[in-house]
Motif scaffolding. Structure first.
Motif, mmCIF file in Angstrom:
data_model
loop_
_atom_site.group_PDB
_atom_site.id
_atom_site.type_symbol
_atom_site.label_atom_id
_atom_site.label_comp_id
_atom_site.label_asym_id
_atom_site.label_seq_id
_atom_site.Cartn_x
_atom_site.Cartn_y
_atom_site.Cartn_z
ATOM 1 N N ASN A 124 56.756 94.023 9.468
ATOM 2 C CA ASN A 124 57.587 94.583 8.415
ATOM 3 C C ASN A 124 56.978 94.421 7.032
ATOM 4 O O ASN A 124 57.637 94.706 6.034
ATOM 5 C CB ASN A 124 58.979 93.937 8.445
ATOM 6 N N GLN A 125 55.756 93.949 6.969
ATOM 7 C CA GLN A 125 55.042 93.816 5.696
ATOM 8 C C GLN A 125 53.729 94.584 5.825
ATOM 9 O O GLN A 125 52.844 94.180 6.586
ATOM 10 C CB GLN A 125 54.792 92.341 5.355
ATOM 11 N N LYS A 126 53.607 95.663 5.115
ATOM 12 C CA LYS A 126 52.513 96.624 5.275
ATOM 13 C C LYS A 126 51.114 95.990 5.319
ATOM 14 O O LYS A 126 50.319 96.307 6.177
ATOM 15 C CB LYS A 126 52.582 97.659 4.154
ATOM 16 N N ASP A 127 50.804 95.110 4.389
ATOM 17 C CA ASP A 127 49.448 94.570 4.280
ATOM 18 C C ASP A 127 49.280 93.181 4.891
ATOM 19 O O ASP A 127 48.246 92.548 4.721
ATOM 20 C CB ASP A 127 49.035 94.538 2.807
ATOM 21 N N CYS A 128 50.288 92.706 5.581
ATOM 22 C CA CYS A 128 50.248 91.359 6.146
ATOM 23 C C CYS A 128 49.260 91.274 7.307
ATOM 24 O O CYS A 128 49.271 92.114 8.212
ATOM 25 C CB CYS A 128 51.645 90.969 6.621
ATOM 26 N N LYS A 129 48.410 90.245 7.261
ATOM 27 C CA LYS A 129 47.417 90.052 8.310
ATOM 28 C C LYS A 129 47.582 88.733 9.057
ATOM 29 O O LYS A 129 47.009 88.553 10.115
ATOM 30 C CB LYS A 129 46.019 90.118 7.721
ATOM 31 N N TYR A 130 48.323 87.800 8.480
ATOM 32 C CA TYR A 130 48.382 86.461 9.050
ATOM 33 C C TYR A 130 49.810 86.027 9.330
ATOM 34 O O TYR A 130 50.734 86.370 8.608
ATOM 35 C CB TYR A 130 47.728 85.447 8.103
ATOM 36 N N ILE A 131 49.939 85.241 10.385
ATOM 37 C CA ILE A 131 51.216 84.631 10.755
ATOM 38 C C ILE A 131 50.966 83.135 10.916
ATOM 39 O O ILE A 131 50.016 82.728 11.585
ATOM 40 C CB ILE A 131 51.740 85.182 12.092
ATOM 41 N N ILE A 132 51.824 82.354 10.311
ATOM 42 C CA ILE A 132 51.757 80.901 10.466
ATOM 43 C C ILE A 132 53.105 80.457 11.002
ATOM 44 O O ILE A 132 54.145 80.793 10.431
ATOM 45 C CB ILE A 132 51.464 80.214 9.118
ATOM 46 N N THR A 133 53.092 79.737 12.108
ATOM 47 C CA THR A 133 54.323 79.184 12.659
ATOM 48 C C THR A 133 54.173 77.674 12.750
ATOM 49 O O THR A 133 53.081 77.162 12.988
ATOM 50 C CB THR A 133 54.645 79.763 14.058
ATOM 51 N N SER A 134 55.272 76.977 12.560
ATOM 52 C CA SER A 134 55.230 75.518 12.646
ATOM 53 C C SER A 134 56.597 74.973 13.021
ATOM 54 O O SER A 134 57.625 75.572 12.705
ATOM 55 C CB SER A 134 54.797 74.919 11.313
ATOM 56 N N ASN A 135 56.569 73.828 13.678
ATOM 57 C CA ASN A 135 57.789 73.069 13.948
ATOM 58 C C ASN A 135 57.726 71.731 13.201
ATOM 59 O O ASN A 135 58.330 70.751 13.603
ATOM 60 C CB ASN A 135 57.996 72.854 15.445
ATOM 61 N N PHE A 136 56.963 71.691 12.119
ATOM 62 C CA PHE A 136 56.746 70.509 11.272
ATOM 63 C C PHE A 136 55.890 69.454 11.968
ATOM 64 O O PHE A 136 55.577 68.434 11.359
ATOM 65 C CB PHE A 136 58.048 69.880 10.791
ATOM 66 N N ASP A 137 55.517 69.708 13.187
ATOM 67 C CA ASP A 137 54.665 68.786 13.949
ATOM 68 C C ASP A 137 53.392 69.497 14.357
ATOM 69 O O ASP A 137 52.316 68.903 14.374
ATOM 70 C CB ASP A 137 55.426 68.269 15.165
ATOM 71 N N GLN A 138 53.507 70.773 14.701
ATOM 72 C CA GLN A 138 52.369 71.601 15.108
ATOM 73 C C GLN A 138 52.345 72.838 14.206
ATOM 74 O O GLN A 138 53.388 73.308 13.770
ATOM 75 C CB GLN A 138 52.522 72.072 16.541
ATOM 76 N N ILE A 139 51.144 73.359 14.005
ATOM 77 C CA ILE A 139 50.993 74.588 13.239
ATOM 78 C C ILE A 139 50.138 75.538 14.046
ATOM 79 O O ILE A 139 49.062 75.163 14.541
ATOM 80 C CB ILE A 139 50.318 74.341 11.874
ATOM 81 N N LEU A 140 50.595 76.770 14.201
ATOM 82 C CA LEU A 140 49.806 77.827 14.850
ATOM 83 C C LEU A 140 49.587 78.923 13.835
ATOM 84 O O LEU A 140 50.478 79.251 13.047
ATOM 85 C CB LEU A 140 50.516 78.378 16.071
ATOM 86 N N TYR A 141 48.408 79.526 13.861
ATOM 87 C CA TYR A 141 48.115 80.627 12.947
ATOM 88 C C TYR A 141 47.358 81.683 13.665
ATOM 89 O O TYR A 141 46.845 81.493 14.722
ATOM 90 C CB TYR A 141 47.350 80.151 11.714
#
Length: 141
Positions: A124-141
């Motif tokens: 939903n963001q035209k120029d977005c290329k990256y996603i970062i997810t986290s549960n405050f313990d692990q980070i995925l990108y």
């Protein structure tokens, strides 16, 4: 297959300020490896810590500037273009969303379960290329 070739990584690492990286690593360890802080994070609800997490990691360690500061490049609760859903955070570069951030509480142990939600924000963001997810313990990108 790795994301980057070893020669590219090696070349890039040689250009980094090792003293600054060491300082940032120490800040990271003092906060995120502190057992008392980690226990408090585990006992917090997602909404209680998500704003502070963005400050603790993205501002204090990675050097982003959070809204409402002037010339910010990190903001919270970023609304989708097409609907009313919001990503927990967004990285803004040249007035365009470069990345979206989706945060969950520590009780979410499998971050792959939120991929659809995170990709929905990205798409939903035209120029977005990256996603970062986290549960405050692990980070995925």
């Amino acid at each position: 297959m790795p994301l980057f070739q070893k020669t590219i990584i090696s070349k890039y690492l040689k250009t980094q300020n090792t003293k600054e990286i060491q300082q940032k690593w120490e800040i990271f360890c003092n906060h995120f490896h502190n057992s008392t802080i980690q226990e408090n994070i585990r006992n917090s609800k997602e909404e209680q810590y998500q704003g502070e997490f963005l400050i603790d990691l993205f501002v204090n360690i990675l050097g982003y500037t959070k809204n409402p500061a002037a010339n910010f490049n990190l903001t919270t609760e970023y609304k989708n273009i097409k609907d009313s859903k919001k990503a927990d955070g967004a990285i803004i570069i040249n007035n365009k969303v470069a990345g979206v951030i989706e945060l969950k509480g520590t009780n979410t142990t499998d971050l792959t379960k939120i991929e659809d939600q995170a990709f929905g924000y990205k798409n939903n963001q035209k120029d977005c290329k990256y996603i970062i997810t986290s549960n405050f313990d692990q980070i995925l990108y």
